[in-house]
Write an enzyme that holds these catalytic residues in place. Structure first.
Site, PDB file in Angstrom:
ATOM      1  N   SER A 103      -0.634   5.287   4.033  1.00 48.88           N
ATOM      2  CA  SER A 103      -0.992   6.689   4.241  1.00 48.88           C
ATOM      3  C   SER A 103      -1.485   7.021   5.645  1.00 48.88           C
ATOM      4  O   SER A 103      -1.725   8.201   5.930  1.00 48.88           O
ATOM      5  CB  SER A 103      -2.040   7.111   3.212  1.00 48.88           C
ATOM      6  OG  SER A 103      -1.443   7.213   1.935  1.00 48.88           O
ATOM      7  N   SER A 369      -3.008  -5.545  -1.999  1.00 44.68           N
ATOM      8  CA  SER A 369      -3.369  -4.246  -2.575  1.00 44.68           C
ATOM      9  C   SER A 369      -3.591  -4.416  -4.068  1.00 44.68           C
ATOM     10  O   SER A 369      -3.424  -5.510  -4.607  1.00 44.68           O
ATOM     11  CB  SER A 369      -2.292  -3.191  -2.302  1.00 44.68           C
ATOM     12  OG  SER A 369      -1.102  -3.497  -2.997  1.00 44.68           O
TER      13      SER A 369
END
Length: 417
Positions: A103, A369
């Site tokens: 992001s 992640s």
């Protein structure tokens, strides 16, 4: 003796006598009094690179195979690495290696869109449907609402990655259209009325990508290249959607399954088509430092647009985390404010931040992640790099000792662990 010579000798004698008597020359007597020097402001703290290393090691202790950070400041560049960038080959983490920035891509997209606003091709407070007729079910949703995550559009990734690894494998090689992603969002209930509240959603920046391509008649990839990558000479930054490979020296990313004890999944190769303009850029630490520094120094946006981008509102009740236009602001424990973005894409956590004057910047990455504790630990690099070593507390002080990270990391992607 000529009169002029006599006068010169007389003046010389007077000056010698004055100096011999400890008097200042006549010219000094007429000088203005010295202005007292204003007290210097607090010195910029040197980065605590031991603290940065501790944060990287903590990210590894919480499940990341490796981690790295690169700090730039008035005294130059400092880098730290820990662990491996490839679990199979055992190759050590390398700050020259590329990775998926997730992001942080949103800030790239915002820069492009705000340049288009400056060029008169878009207006921040115009309805999205003015430019993309009929796309959204509510004409009240504006361009600004997208950039600030206040549109109320649901984040389609909540359902897409409800089961982390099966969800990822289902889209790893899939190529979506923007419209398909918007349709996935619109199939979910709206989260808020337009402009009422902050609610992070990847759908917002999918629509931003659509606006960019509609306004320019070219791809987001071309706009990144022309407006950011080439002007800043970001030689290791690219947007290759839907190609799955990261070219050159790169970090391999590892995804944690939801099941405790299940083996890590190598998630390096994927289209990232589920994100596109919301999260599919590839870069490295040096390029990210260059990007955030240039942005804060006004090299990418006009003063008007940069002011708009850095005008922020709180994202939680702590009054330390804020969001502007595709840009986060974190207020650190030492009072320093840093601007940038966090990033999560399967197998990678990223932080890319700079001070408002652009004099100091940090980029950090951990190659995992779906492991929130690792993300939180990696965020500790910000405190260490920008606040420096904590001074010994005064005995009478009631202030709590500063820790490397006191708040859970903000989630840019749904995570189950």
């Amino acid at each position: 003796m000529p009169l002029s010579t006599h006068r010169r000798l007389a003046m010389s004698a007077t000056l010698i006598a004055a100096l011999a008597g400890g008097l200042a020359p006549a010219t000094a007597a007429s000088a203005a009094p010295a202005t007292p020097t204003a007290p210097a402001g607090p010195a910029t703290p040197a980065p605590d690179m031991d603290g940065v290393t501790a944060a990287l090691n903590s990210a590894m202790a919480n499940g990341a195979p490796g981690a790295m950070a690169r700090f730039t400041g008035p005294d130059g560049v400092r880098t730290r690495t820990a662990g491996a960038r490839d679990r199979v080959s055992g190759e050590a983490m390398d700050t020259r290696a590329r990775f998926r920035i997730g992001s942080v891509s949103k800030t790239f997209s915002s820069v492009v869109l705000l340049q288009l606003v400056d060029e008169g091709r878009l207006e921040l407070d115009a309805p999205v449907n003015h430019y993309l007729p009929g796309l959204l079910p509510d004409d009240r949703i504006t361009v600004r609402h997208l950039l600030t995550h206040r549109s109320g559009l649901a984040d389609y990734t909540e359902a897409m990655f409800a089961k982390t690894v099966p969800g990822f494998e289902a889209v790893r090689n899939r190529v979506f259209t923007y419209q398909e992603l918007v349709d996935l969002s619109l199939a979910e209930p709206r989260t808020t009325e337009p402009g009422v509240a902050y609610k992070y959603s990847n759908a917002n920046f999918v629509v931003v990508g659509m606006l960019i391509e509609n306004a320019t008649g070219t791809s987001v990839a071309k706009q990144y290249e022309q407006r950011i990558i080439k002007p800043l000479k970001l030689r290791h930054t690219s947007y290759v959607h839907p190609e799955t490979r990261i070219r050159g020296t790169h970090v391999r990313g590892y995804l944690h399954p939801d099941e405790v004890g299940a083996p890590l999944v190598d998630s390096t190769e994927q289209t990232v088509s589920w994100a596109q303009s919301a999260g599919a850029v590839i870069s490295d630490p040096a390029d990210l430092n260059t990007f955030t520094t240039a942005l804060m120094r006004g090299r990418l946006l006009s003063p008007r647009m940069l002011d708009a981008m850095t005008t922020v509102t709180p994202t939680d009740a702590t009054q330390t985390r804020f969001y502007g236009l595709g840009l986060r602001r974190y207020d650190l424990s030492c009072g320093t404010q840093v601007y940038g973005h966090t990033g999560t894409v399967q197998g990678f956590y990223t932080y890319a931040f700079a001070t408002r004057d652009g004099r100091r910047a940090l980029s950090a990455m951990a190659n995992t992640s779906n492991r929130g504790a690792a993300n939180t630990a990696l965020g500790g690099t910000l405190e260490a790099a920008f606040c420096g070593k904590e001074t010994a507390p005064v005995a009478s002080s009631t202030k709590a000792p500063r820790t490397l990270s006191t708040l859970p990391a903000e989630a840019d992607l749904p995570e189950r662990r």
